[in-house]
Design an enzyme around this catalytic site. Structure first.
Site, PDB file in Angstrom:
ATOM      1  N   ASP A  94     -14.968 -12.115  39.878  1.00 24.39           N
ATOM      2  CA  ASP A  94     -16.302 -11.662  40.287  1.00 24.39           C
ATOM      3  C   ASP A  94     -17.314 -12.109  39.247  1.00 24.39           C
ATOM      4  O   ASP A  94     -16.956 -12.419  38.106  1.00 24.39           O
ATOM      5  CB  ASP A  94     -16.343 -10.141  40.431  1.00 24.39           C
ATOM      6  CG  ASP A  94     -17.727  -9.663  40.882  1.00 24.39           C
ATOM      7  OD1 ASP A  94     -18.224 -10.186  41.894  1.00 24.39           O
ATOM      8  OD2 ASP A  94     -18.330  -8.811  40.206  1.00 24.39           O
ATOM      9  N   SER A  95     -18.589 -12.099  39.626  1.00 27.30           N
ATOM     10  CA  SER A  95     -19.650 -12.445  38.680  1.00 27.30           C
ATOM     11  C   SER A  95     -19.763 -11.413  37.556  1.00 27.30           C
ATOM     12  O   SER A  95     -20.356 -11.688  36.534  1.00 27.30           O
ATOM     13  CB  SER A  95     -20.979 -12.534  39.434  1.00 27.30           C
ATOM     14  OG  SER A  95     -21.230 -11.315  40.111  1.00 27.30           O
ATOM     15  N   TYR A 113     -25.164 -13.587  39.829  1.00 24.04           N
ATOM     16  CA  TYR A 113     -25.113 -14.853  40.564  1.00 24.04           C
ATOM     17  C   TYR A 113     -26.099 -14.833  41.739  1.00 24.04           C
ATOM     18  O   TYR A 113     -26.484 -15.881  42.249  1.00 24.04           O
ATOM     19  CB  TYR A 113     -23.709 -15.059  41.155  1.00 24.04           C
ATOM     20  CG  TYR A 113     -22.642 -15.520  40.192  1.00 24.04           C
ATOM     21  CD1 TYR A 113     -22.791 -15.420  38.805  1.00 24.04           C
ATOM     22  CD2 TYR A 113     -21.459 -16.072  40.683  1.00 24.04           C
ATOM     23  CE1 TYR A 113     -21.786 -15.841  37.951  1.00 24.04           C
ATOM     24  CE2 TYR A 113     -20.458 -16.498  39.830  1.00 24.04           C
ATOM     25  CZ  TYR A 113     -20.620 -16.378  38.468  1.00 24.04           C
ATOM     26  OH  TYR A 113     -19.619 -16.799  37.624  1.00 24.04           O
ATOM     27  N   GLY A 114     -26.442 -13.621  42.181  1.00 21.24           N
ATOM     28  CA  GLY A 114     -27.184 -13.446  43.433  1.00 21.24           C
ATOM     29  C   GLY A 114     -28.517 -14.147  43.502  1.00 21.24           C
ATOM     30  O   GLY A 114     -29.011 -14.435  44.583  1.00 21.24           O
ATOM     31  N   CYS A 116     -16.511 -11.636  44.643  1.00 19.35           N
ATOM     32  CA  CYS A 116     -17.970 -11.709  44.642  1.00 19.35           C
ATOM     33  C   CYS A 116     -18.454 -12.253  45.988  1.00 19.35           C
ATOM     34  O   CYS A 116     -18.047 -13.338  46.413  1.00 19.35           O
ATOM     35  CB  CYS A 116     -18.406 -12.644  43.521  1.00 19.35           C
ATOM     36  SG  CYS A 116     -20.175 -12.884  43.413  1.00 19.35           S
ATOM     37  N   ASN A 117     -19.310 -11.498  46.655  1.00 17.86           N
ATOM     38  CA  ASN A 117     -19.835 -11.940  47.955  1.00 17.86           C
ATOM     39  C   ASN A 117     -20.635 -13.230  47.825  1.00 17.86           C
ATOM     40  O   ASN A 117     -20.543 -14.118  48.661  1.00 17.86           O
ATOM     41  CB  ASN A 117     -20.726 -10.856  48.556  1.00 17.86           C
ATOM     42  CG  ASN A 117     -19.945  -9.669  49.059  1.00 17.86           C
ATOM     43  OD1 ASN A 117     -19.772  -9.477  50.252  1.00 17.86           O
ATOM     44  ND2 ASN A 117     -19.449  -8.851  48.154  1.00 17.86           N
ATOM     45  N   THR A 118     -21.436 -13.318  46.756  1.00 14.82           N
ATOM     46  CA  THR A 118     -22.279 -14.506  46.575  1.00 14.82           C
ATOM     47  C   THR A 118     -21.394 -15.735  46.363  1.00 14.82           C
ATOM     48  O   THR A 118     -21.611 -16.791  46.986  1.00 14.82           O
ATOM     49  CB  THR A 118     -23.228 -14.309  45.369  1.00 14.82           C
ATOM     50  OG1 THR A 118     -23.892 -13.050  45.498  1.00 14.82           O
ATOM     51  CG2 THR A 118     -24.245 -15.416  45.283  1.00 14.82           C
ATOM     52  N   GLU A 175     -25.366  -0.665  38.322  1.00 11.80           N
ATOM     53  CA  GLU A 175     -24.843  -0.941  36.974  1.00 11.80           C
ATOM     54  C   GLU A 175     -25.352   0.090  35.965  1.00 11.80           C
ATOM     55  O   GLU A 175     -24.686   0.367  34.976  1.00 11.80           O
ATOM     56  CB  GLU A 175     -25.196  -2.366  36.540  1.00 11.80           C
ATOM     57  CG  GLU A 175     -24.493  -3.358  37.443  1.00 11.80           C
ATOM     58  CD  GLU A 175     -24.080  -4.631  36.758  1.00 11.80           C
ATOM     59  OE1 GLU A 175     -24.586  -4.926  35.671  1.00 11.80           O
ATOM     60  OE2 GLU A 175     -23.240  -5.343  37.345  1.00 11.80           O
ATOM     61  N   CYS A 197     -22.062  -6.915  49.400  1.00  8.03           N
ATOM     62  CA  CYS A 197     -22.194  -7.107  47.959  1.00  8.03           C
ATOM     63  C   CYS A 197     -21.243  -6.127  47.281  1.00  8.03           C
ATOM     64  O   CYS A 197     -21.120  -4.973  47.723  1.00  8.03           O
ATOM     65  CB  CYS A 197     -23.642  -6.838  47.530  1.00  8.03           C
ATOM     66  SG  CYS A 197     -23.858  -6.881  45.735  1.00  8.03           S
ATOM     67  N   THR A 198     -20.598  -6.599  46.240  1.00  8.33           N
ATOM     68  CA  THR A 198     -19.594  -5.776  45.549  1.00  8.33           C
ATOM     69  C   THR A 198     -20.110  -4.401  45.140  1.00  8.33           C
ATOM     70  O   THR A 198     -19.361  -3.433  45.129  1.00  8.33           O
ATOM     71  CB  THR A 198     -19.156  -6.497  44.256  1.00  8.33           C
ATOM     72  OG1 THR A 198     -20.327  -6.973  43.566  1.00  8.33           O
ATOM     73  CG2 THR A 198     -18.223  -7.638  44.564  1.00  8.33           C
ATOM     74  N   HIS A 199     -21.413  -4.341  44.786  1.00  6.60           N
ATOM     75  CA  HIS A 199     -21.952  -3.095  44.226  1.00  6.60           C
ATOM     76  C   HIS A 199     -22.326  -2.061  45.286  1.00  6.60           C
ATOM     77  O   HIS A 199     -22.422  -0.879  44.991  1.00  6.60           O
ATOM     78  CB  HIS A 199     -23.206  -3.389  43.397  1.00  6.60           C
ATOM     79  CG  HIS A 199     -22.949  -4.130  42.129  1.00  6.60           C
ATOM     80  ND1 HIS A 199     -22.288  -5.344  42.085  1.00  6.60           N
ATOM     81  CD2 HIS A 199     -23.265  -3.833  40.847  1.00  6.60           C
ATOM     82  CE1 HIS A 199     -22.224  -5.757  40.833  1.00  6.60           C
ATOM     83  NE2 HIS A 199     -22.805  -4.862  40.062  1.00  6.60           N
TER      84      HIS A 199
END
Ligand code: DGL
Length: 268
Positions: A10-11, A42-43, A73-75, A152, A184-186
């Site tokens: 992941d980023s 990365y987004g 990571c989705n991006t 975050e 998105c991961t978050h």
């Protein structure tokens, strides 16, 4: 059978939401996680940069002797999955297929909202994947860039997060969606706040769950599941200092991370 670890990339720390699902669905597997914390996010980056960073990260994971890679990571999945699949000779999965499959299964009125980083939304990868499964589905996509820093900072349930969600998600007000894909991961960590805004009637989709199931199917099909003879081992690597990774990561994983080794990713 193949007892080498699965590499998860992941980023940053967000991909640990995917690790959590892999631990649940594949409890016998060893996992090596790399978070590119020195270069996150990365987004907002260009396509070329995301591809370069993803390939370096997969090269690092390959150097650890992994048998398969998940781009959590989705991006990175949206932009660089195909390039990565062409370059390496282990199975490489992204999260787009899992998210799209779950959303298509969940929607009844065939109106699906998609939220993600700017990179993911601009790539159109989720729309393409959803349309390829059912082209009668209408999609509506909106980037929500403030969600990543809010999560975050541990502010996912705060009033500031609620205000940001109100602002971004008002886009869906007149769209009559019954399903919202959290691309998105978050964002799964923001699910309660997102739910407060969109209401109980909208299905919230976390791509991580189906991604872990797809991974299990892929490993089983080519007969490279772990035989489970030893307890699973989890190792964490990051491109920036490990302390912040451990602190924020433990929140994502919902369990304590005792060490994260720093990697000089520019060498790969
Ligand atoms: N991991 C990224 C994603 O899922 C979010 C953070 C970033 O922008 O790098 O798209």
């Amino acid at each position: 059978m193949d007892n080498r670890p699965i590499g998860v990339f992941d980023s940053g720390v967000g991909g640990l939401t995917v690790v959590k699902e892999i631990m649940k669905q594949l409890p016998a597997e060893d996992i090596i996680y790399f978070g590119d914390t020195a270069r996150v996010p990365y987004g907002t980056r260009s396509r070329d940069t995301v591809i370069k960073f993803t390939l370096q990260s997969v090269r690092f994971l390959m150097s650890q002797g992994i048998k398969a890679v998940v781009l959590a990571c989705n991006t990175a999945s949206a932009i660089s999955l195909e390039v990565a699949q062409q370059q390496f000779d282990v199975p490489i999965l992204g999260v787009i297929e899992g998210g799209a499959t779950t959303a298509v299964r969940a929607t009844k009125n065939k109106r699906v909202g998609i939220i993600g980083t700017e990179g993911t939304i601009n790539s159109g990868a989720y729309e393409k994947a959803i349309k390829s499964l059912d082209d009668s589905i209408e999609t509506f996509a909106k980037p929500c860039p403030l969600f990543v820093p809010l999560v975050e900072e541990g502010l996912q349930d705060s009033e500031i997060a609620y205000m940001a969600a109100l602002e971004y998600l008002s886009f869906f007000k007149d769209k009559s969606i019954d399903t919202l894909l959290m691309g998105c991961t978050h964002y799964p960590l923001m699910a309660d706040t997102i739910r407060r805004v969109v209401g109980a009637g909208v299905n919230l989709i976390n791509p991580a769950e189906e991604t872990a199931l797809i991974l299990r199917r892929v490993l089983a099909r080519i007969d490279i599941l772990n035989d489970g003879a030893n307890p699973p081992q989890y190792r964490y690597f990051a491109s920036d200092d490990g302390e912040r990774f451990k602190k924020i990561g433990s929140n994502f994983l919902k369990c304590h991370i005792s060490s994260a080794t720093k990697v000089d990713i520019e060498r790969y």
